[in-house]
Scaffold this motif. Sequence first.
Motif, PDB file in Angstrom:
ATOM      1  N   TYR A 113       0.548  -1.556   0.294  1.00 56.99           N
ATOM      2  CA  TYR A 113       0.246  -0.194  -0.112  1.00 56.99           C
ATOM      3  C   TYR A 113       0.921   1.182  -0.125  1.00 56.99           C
ATOM      4  O   TYR A 113       0.461   2.305   1.061  1.00 56.99           O
ATOM      5  CB  TYR A 113      -0.921  -0.135   1.100  1.00 56.99           C
ATOM      6  N   ASP A 114       1.590   1.499  -0.930  1.00 56.16           N
ATOM      7  CA  ASP A 114       2.249   2.894  -0.755  1.00 56.16           C
ATOM      8  C   ASP A 114       1.574   3.434  -1.361  1.00 56.16           C
ATOM      9  O   ASP A 114       1.662   4.780  -1.473  1.00 56.16           O
ATOM     10  CB  ASP A 114       3.822   2.527  -1.811  1.00 56.16           C
ATOM     11  N   VAL A 115       0.818   3.315  -2.366  1.00 55.66           N
ATOM     12  CA  VAL A 115      -0.702   4.300  -2.571  1.00 55.66           C
ATOM     13  C   VAL A 115      -1.309   3.039  -2.686  1.00 55.66           C
ATOM     14  O   VAL A 115      -1.703   2.315  -2.541  1.00 55.66           O
ATOM     15  CB  VAL A 115      -0.629   4.478  -4.315  1.00 55.66           C
ATOM     16  N   ASN A 116      -2.789   4.166  -2.804  1.00 56.58           N
ATOM     17  CA  ASN A 116      -4.188   3.598  -3.185  1.00 56.58           C
ATOM     18  C   ASN A 116      -4.558   3.549  -4.247  1.00 56.58           C
ATOM     19  O   ASN A 116      -3.734   3.568  -5.398  1.00 56.58           O
ATOM     20  CB  ASN A 116      -5.594   4.351  -2.215  1.00 56.58           C
ATOM     21  N   SER A 117      -5.749   3.216  -4.615  1.00 60.93           N
ATOM     22  CA  SER A 117      -6.369   2.917  -6.324  1.00 60.93           C
ATOM     23  C   SER A 117      -6.212   4.334  -7.010  1.00 60.93           C
ATOM     24  O   SER A 117      -5.953   4.530  -8.413  1.00 60.93           O
ATOM     25  CB  SER A 117      -7.488   2.228  -6.440  1.00 60.93           C
ATOM     26  N   LYS A 118      -6.840   5.694  -5.821  1.00 60.92           N
ATOM     27  CA  LYS A 118      -5.792   7.145  -6.856  1.00 60.92           C
ATOM     28  C   LYS A 118      -4.653   7.304  -7.522  1.00 60.92           C
ATOM     29  O   LYS A 118      -4.648   7.826  -8.088  1.00 60.92           O
ATOM     30  CB  LYS A 118      -6.934   7.701  -6.189  1.00 60.92           C
ATOM     31  N   GLY A 119      -3.781   6.558  -6.281  1.00 59.82           N
ATOM     32  CA  GLY A 119      -2.193   7.069  -5.731  1.00 59.82           C
ATOM     33  C   GLY A 119      -1.902   6.442  -7.603  1.00 59.82           C
ATOM     34  O   GLY A 119      -0.797   6.719  -8.733  1.00 59.82           O
ATOM     35  N   LEU A 120      -2.852   4.867  -7.959  1.00 58.52           N
ATOM     36  CA  LEU A 120      -2.270   4.028  -9.130  1.00 58.52           C
ATOM     37  C   LEU A 120      -2.405   5.206 -10.463  1.00 58.52           C
ATOM     38  O   LEU A 120      -1.638   4.921 -11.221  1.00 58.52           O
ATOM     39  CB  LEU A 120      -2.566   2.817  -8.978  1.00 58.52           C
ATOM     40  N   THR A 121      -3.417   5.417 -10.411  1.00 63.69           N
ATOM     41  CA  THR A 121      -4.194   5.841 -11.476  1.00 63.69           C
ATOM     42  C   THR A 121      -3.446   7.444 -11.990  1.00 63.69           C
ATOM     43  O   THR A 121      -3.831   7.033 -13.202  1.00 63.69           O
ATOM     44  CB  THR A 121      -5.946   6.503 -11.141  1.00 63.69           C
ATOM     45  N   GLU A 122      -2.775   8.011 -10.804  1.00 64.98           N
ATOM     46  CA  GLU A 122      -2.522   9.001 -11.089  1.00 64.98           C
ATOM     47  C   GLU A 122      -0.640   8.348 -12.275  1.00 64.98           C
ATOM     48  O   GLU A 122      -0.499   9.306 -12.746  1.00 64.98           O
ATOM     49  CB  GLU A 122      -1.834   9.773 -10.212  1.00 64.98           C
ATOM     50  N   LEU A 123      -0.214   7.849 -11.612  1.00 64.09           N
ATOM     51  CA  LEU A 123       0.930   6.805 -11.617  1.00 64.09           C
ATOM     52  C   LEU A 123       0.683   6.594 -13.519  1.00 64.09           C
ATOM     53  O   LEU A 123       1.414   7.022 -14.214  1.00 64.09           O
ATOM     54  CB  LEU A 123       1.625   6.010 -11.057  1.00 64.09           C
ATOM     55  N   ALA A 124      -0.595   6.260 -13.708  1.00 64.48           N
ATOM     56  CA  ALA A 124      -0.809   5.898 -15.021  1.00 64.48           C
ATOM     57  C   ALA A 124      -0.900   6.725 -16.111  1.00 64.48           C
ATOM     58  O   ALA A 124      -0.726   6.750 -16.587  1.00 64.48           O
ATOM     59  CB  ALA A 124      -1.615   4.368 -15.211  1.00 64.48           C
ATOM     60  N   LEU A 125      -1.852   7.601 -15.470  1.00 63.96           N
ATOM     61  CA  LEU A 125      -1.704   9.026 -16.091  1.00 63.96           C
ATOM     62  C   LEU A 125      -0.913   9.600 -16.761  1.00 63.96           C
ATOM     63  O   LEU A 125      -0.711  10.303 -17.298  1.00 63.96           O
ATOM     64  CB  LEU A 125      -2.892   9.915 -15.507  1.00 63.96           C
ATOM     65  N   ARG A 126       0.837   9.567 -15.738  1.00 62.55           N
ATOM     66  CA  ARG A 126       1.406  10.061 -16.369  1.00 62.55           C
ATOM     67  C   ARG A 126       2.205   9.866 -17.036  1.00 62.55           C
ATOM     68  O   ARG A 126       3.082  10.251 -17.804  1.00 62.55           O
ATOM     69  CB  ARG A 126       2.445  10.157 -15.014  1.00 62.55           C
ATOM     70  N   PHE A 127       2.102   8.074 -17.386  1.00 58.75           N
ATOM     71  CA  PHE A 127       2.986   7.660 -17.815  1.00 58.75           C
ATOM     72  C   PHE A 127       2.417   8.050 -19.376  1.00 58.75           C
ATOM     73  O   PHE A 127       2.446   7.707 -20.908  1.00 58.75           O
ATOM     74  CB  PHE A 127       2.949   5.738 -17.948  1.00 58.75           C
TER      75      PHE A 127
END
Length: 613
Positions: free
Chosen positions: A430-444
């Motif tokens: 849990y370094d990030v939650n689903s919202k944080g994961l989404t932000e990573l994917a959108l950055r990519f």
Amino acid sequence: MSRLLETLEKKILVADGAMGTILYSEGLNTCPERYNLTHPEKVEQIHRSYIEAGADIIQTNTYAANFIKLQRFGLEHKVKAINEAAVDIAKRAAKEDTFILGTVGGLRDVQQGKLSLPEIQYHTEVQIDALISCDVDGLLFETYYDLKELLTVVSLAHQKYNVPIIAQLTASNTHYLIDGTLISEAFDQLISAGADIVGLNCHHGPHHMKRTFQHIDIPRHAFLSCYPNASLLDIDHNHFKYSNNAQYFADVAEQLIHEGIRLIGGCCGTTPEHIQKIKGVVGNLKPVTDKKVVPFRKKNEYVIKEKHKLSLSQRVKTQPTVIVELDTPKHLDTKRFFQNIKALDASGIDAVTLADNALATVRISNIAAASLIKQKFNIEPLVHITCRDRNLIGLQSHLLGLSLLGINEILAVTGDPSKIGHLPGATNVYDVNSKGLTELALRFNKGINTDGGTLKSKTHFNIAGAFNPHVKNMDAAIRNMKKKIESGMHYFITQPVFSHEKIIEIYTATQQLNVPIFIGIMPITSYKNALFLHNEVPGIKISEDILERFKAVEHDKSATQKLSIDLCKSLIDTVHAYFNGLYIITPFEQVEYSLELAAYSKSITKHKQEAIL
């Protein structure tokens, strides 16, 4: 102009080095800022050691002396006392010509987004008020990964206080911040917001700091600062350590002065020895007011190629769309699994969703299964990604691997805690939650790498989010859904729904959100299965009438299956009266249920379309 800025106009100033590193090396296993109250003499001793080594500037031991970080140690009620004590200790250690900076550390880290900017502004203002009330010579904002956060607090300080402001970012890349902003552009923004001194600290050692400042021009209306780490972090016998490289550090510090640095100090791993060596090298140097900047060209933006195949979120906006979940096996006999995939593919299903160790139970990697599906079938794999099993490094590597395989449909989920699965002792990340994961994917998707640099291409992730309608407070569920939409999720998939009333409730609650939703339908396979869902799965309730109907056919497998199919078809009628998206959850690998329901869905939506025409 303040005395600090007047001095910097004429000469280079040397700041101190690390405080926490020294305390930890001597056995500290708690909050360093607590020492301001419990061991003031120790903090004062470290300040004095830096001054004796030649430091012109010392910073208060208040890097994490804010409500949020002190709360971890039960010290949140002592914010004011800890900050005031820190300034008092620094003043006792200081010489007449020593400058004292009130230190404020960043709250957001590379994960970002966990605290809102208004929250950050409030807690930072409380800390700053305490420092300013004790008459510090300036404010040092350091180790800020998030440019927006630093701009917010710099603007606050500039508007409210008449003191010098030092604003230091932390960058993982030598050219970019983590949001892709060029460091030089970030400095310009900080100066416009009111910073008198702008620079970098932490993460990098002297070598990489020098590489960055080679590309940074000397600002006209501000000074440059740099506080490198002693080196890259190393591990020795399970202990973290930095290199003992004081002379090398000082040699590179001299080169940094030639790049225009006017204020130089040390961050993690630096000691009084480092500061003594720096002072010996740069003490007699004159400030550089003009330099030849090494040109740096920002990488070209990459254009996303037009995709011929519509994403699921695009498709479901205009036409009925069916996706089916099929779990990967818990064993290596995959023959039945791929036979089921072949059947789903042949039936014209829009996508097959692959869970990521759902219910914290080990299954074959869904990315491996999705890769084989992409190679052998036409059906689109929708891969679930859980934050439970991977840290920030693993999650991003996972995303890049999916992109390499051409898998673009993903469902971002936080993940069930491991204690509910068959390995309850497993670690939850849990370094990030689903919202944080989404932000990573959108950055990519923007072509921006983890450290702010370029990926040299762009990913094309279409991101789904999970929606749980089985909560006591639907308004709270909708508020959480709105936050997920704000994070960038494109569409949503619900948990299984077992009543017409719930489907209509979801429609009523979400119709103003203008976001595609796939309603989950899961066939009940037996009376025991119905009892389990009703009594043991949180939030799911099955009506007494349906329970009685399954009980009546409990020992008749054929009748049970017919009842289950009939009930699901009735629910699908209601789904398609309100939604285009249908999500069928295959029970226990019995894909015949999903095939019949998918065929029924297609037949009724086809009749509707023909009737319209």
